[in-house]
Design an enzyme around this catalytic site. Structure first.
Site, short mmCIF file in Angstrom:
data_model
loop_
_atom_site.label_atom_id
_atom_site.label_comp_id
_atom_site.label_asym_id
_atom_site.label_seq_id
_atom_site.Cartn_x
_atom_site.Cartn_y
_atom_site.Cartn_z
N GLU A 174 0.83 -1.20 0.00
CA GLU A 174 0.00 0.00 0.00
C GLU A 174 0.87 1.25 0.00
O GLU A 174 1.99 1.24 0.50
CB GLU A 174 -0.91 0.00 1.23
CG GLU A 174 -2.00 -1.05 1.11
CD GLU A 174 -2.72 -1.35 2.43
OE1 GLU A 174 -3.92 -1.62 2.37
OE2 GLU A 174 -2.09 -1.30 3.49
N CYS A 214 3.55 8.52 0.88
CA CYS A 214 4.21 7.57 1.78
C CYS A 214 4.33 6.25 1.03
O CYS A 214 3.32 5.70 0.58
CB CYS A 214 3.32 7.45 3.03
SG CYS A 214 3.86 6.19 4.17
N CYS A 258 7.51 -6.97 7.13
CA CYS A 258 8.68 -6.36 7.77
C CYS A 258 9.19 -7.32 8.83
O CYS A 258 8.40 -7.89 9.59
CB CYS A 258 8.29 -5.03 8.41
SG CYS A 258 9.68 -4.22 9.25
N CYS A 311 7.62 -4.51 15.10
CA CYS A 311 7.27 -3.70 16.27
C CYS A 311 5.84 -4.04 16.68
O CYS A 311 4.96 -4.12 15.83
CB CYS A 311 7.38 -2.21 15.94
SG CYS A 311 8.99 -1.76 15.30
N CYS A 364 2.80 -2.01 15.40
CA CYS A 364 2.70 -1.69 13.97
C CYS A 364 2.02 -2.82 13.21
O CYS A 364 2.40 -3.98 13.31
CB CYS A 364 4.11 -1.45 13.41
SG CYS A 364 4.14 -1.25 11.63
N GLU A 422 10.99 -2.03 6.34
CA GLU A 422 12.12 -1.30 6.90
C GLU A 422 13.06 -0.95 5.73
O GLU A 422 13.75 -1.82 5.18
CB GLU A 422 12.83 -2.18 7.94
CG GLU A 422 14.20 -1.68 8.37
CD GLU A 422 14.24 -0.20 8.73
OE1 GLU A 422 13.43 0.27 9.54
OE2 GLU A 422 15.12 0.51 8.18
N SER A 430 12.98 6.03 13.96
CA SER A 430 11.86 5.63 14.83
C SER A 430 12.44 5.12 16.14
O SER A 430 12.81 3.95 16.25
CB SER A 430 11.05 4.54 14.14
OG SER A 430 10.48 5.06 12.96
N LEU A 431 12.54 6.00 17.12
CA LEU A 431 13.23 5.66 18.36
C LEU A 431 12.29 5.05 19.40
O LEU A 431 12.56 3.99 19.96
CB LEU A 431 13.90 6.93 18.92
CG LEU A 431 15.22 6.78 19.62
CD1 LEU A 431 16.27 6.13 18.73
CD2 LEU A 431 15.74 8.16 20.05
N ASN A 441 -1.71 4.97 16.89
CA ASN A 441 -2.97 4.73 16.19
C ASN A 441 -3.42 3.32 16.52
O ASN A 441 -2.76 2.36 16.13
CB ASN A 441 -2.78 4.81 14.67
CG ASN A 441 -2.58 6.23 14.20
OD1 ASN A 441 -3.31 7.13 14.59
ND2 ASN A 441 -1.58 6.45 13.36
N CYS A 483 -0.34 6.21 10.11
CA CYS A 483 0.94 5.54 10.38
C CYS A 483 0.73 4.21 11.06
O CYS A 483 -0.02 4.10 12.02
CB CYS A 483 1.77 6.38 11.32
SG CYS A 483 2.28 7.89 10.60
#
Ligand code: SAH
Ligand code: SF4
Length: 346
Positions: A94, A107, A114, A118, A121, A164, A219-220, A294, A337
């Site tokens: 997407e 984006c 991935c 995470c 996500c 990633e 992305s910390l 989100n 996101c």
């Protein structure tokens, strides 16, 4: 390299010249094709009117132009469009178009799935399936034009879709170069942002290969090693390693890194977390992008309430850090996101 084995959309101008000269065409034909594809966004060889008929036919038959197709387009009430990109092996990723005044940000995805996984996500929930090649990555930008509103023009690209980017280094860097090529789309290097969960050797290589020109978002999500391990489970690099890599990155003057920090209720949102974060970031030029999580169907994690978000933000600002809150866009179509999923199994 030849017409048959190379998707022309991911060739740079020099490579295109080499391919065309093998077929007996002069260099300026390559410049014309590059201009059609990248500057004008024309993907149909029939409409490349300044090319000789024979070359147009060769381009058509080689079927080497763009290996992806536009699938369904979901349009949000705020104008954000989530676009399905159909890959030639039946998989799908997407991409999202986000309008904001005169700005249009796209984006884009770099992988199917991935491997970092995470917890908050959606994109990593099926694990890693495969890398996109450069033609599939730039192809997202080229075919998404069909979903532009009237008079829209692309100004920014962020590698913040599925995957990633620095786990697919070569294809991402090739695409970055194409997007910024002055003979092509000619986007400003500061407007094409590579976002990474913190692949240290990738950040180092990027600094060497692009001389620090790539806008970089990290992305910390954490200010202590423990919290980082809870949230970014699939990466070994410590926060200290990442900060060291940023210190060594040849960032041009007056530029800053973007630090992305997803705020997760009860996990990384305390006053102490904010103070630790400001200490950690003290030695490097940054702006912090706070993203209240989100929520979605594949995670139990939740965002903090507004008062907590504000308190967190205030501590950073009082320590002299510039903070911006990312607006939640395209919420109603799962285009925000971390909500992109794709259909790896299809
Ligand atoms: N893999 C790269 C780029 C894609 S993710 C990276 O992690 O940086 C793009 C951004 O969306 C990342 O900062 C990611 O942490 C964030 N994100 C992921 N899931 C989210 C969620 N549920 N809510 C808010 N932001 C999320
Ligand atoms: Fe992968 Fe980025 Fe999602 Fe983490 S946030 S799973 S690194 S896409």
């Amino acid at each position: 390299m030849s017409f048959d084995d190379t998707p022309l959309v991911s060739a740079n101008l020099e490579e295109l010249k080499a391919i065309l000269s093998q077929e007996g065409y002069p260099a300026y034909r390559a410049s014309q094709i590059f201009d059609w594809i990248h500057a004008r966004g024309e993907l149909d060889p029939e409409r490349m009117t300044n090319l000789p008929e024979a070359l147009r036919q060769t381009l058509k038959q080689s079927n080497a132009l763009v290996p992806v197709q536009l699938g369904e387009v979901h349009t949000s009430a705020d104008g954000t469009r989530k676009i399905e990109i159909l890959l030639s092996d039946g998989l799908m990723v997407e991409t999202v178009l986000i309008p904001d005044g005169k700005k249009l940000t796209q984006c884009i995805s770099s992988q199917v799935g991935c491997s970092v996984g995470c917890d908050f996500c959606r994109s990593g929930k099926f694990g890693y399936v495969r890398n996109l090649d450069a033609a599939e990555i730039i192809g997202q930008v080229l075919v998404a034009k069909q979903a532009y509103f009237e008079d829209e023009q692309l100004t920014n690209v962020v590698f913040m879709g599925i995957g990633e980017p620095l786990h697919n280094y070569d294809n991402v860097v090739r695409t970055w170069r194409l997007l910024c090529d002055p003979s092509g789309l000619n986007l400003s290097s500061r407007k094409v942002t590579i976002s990474t969960a913190g692949i240290v050797h990738g950040i180092e290589k990027l600094g060497l290969d692009l001389g620090g020109k790539a806008a970089l978002a990290i992305s910390l999500h954490a200010a202590t090693e423990d919290t980082r391990q809870k949230l970014v489970t699939g990466l070994k690099a410590s926060l200290a390693d990442i900060i060291d890599a940023l210190k060594r990155y040849p960032l041009p003057k007056r530029r800053r890194f973007t630090i992305e920090y997803v705020l997760v209720k009860g996990v990384n949102d305390s006053d102490e977390d904010a103070r630790n974060l400001s200490k950690l970031l003290n030695p490097i030029p940054v702006k912090v992008n706070l993203l209240p999580l989100n929520p979605h169907d594949l995670s139990n994690m939740a965002p903090p309430d507004d008062a907590r978000v504000e308190a967190f933000q205030r501590i950073l600002v009082n320590k002299g850090i510039s903070v911006f809150m990312r607006k939640r866009r395209g919420d109603d179509i799962n285009a925000a996101c971390g909500q992109l999923l794709g259909k790896p199994g299809k």
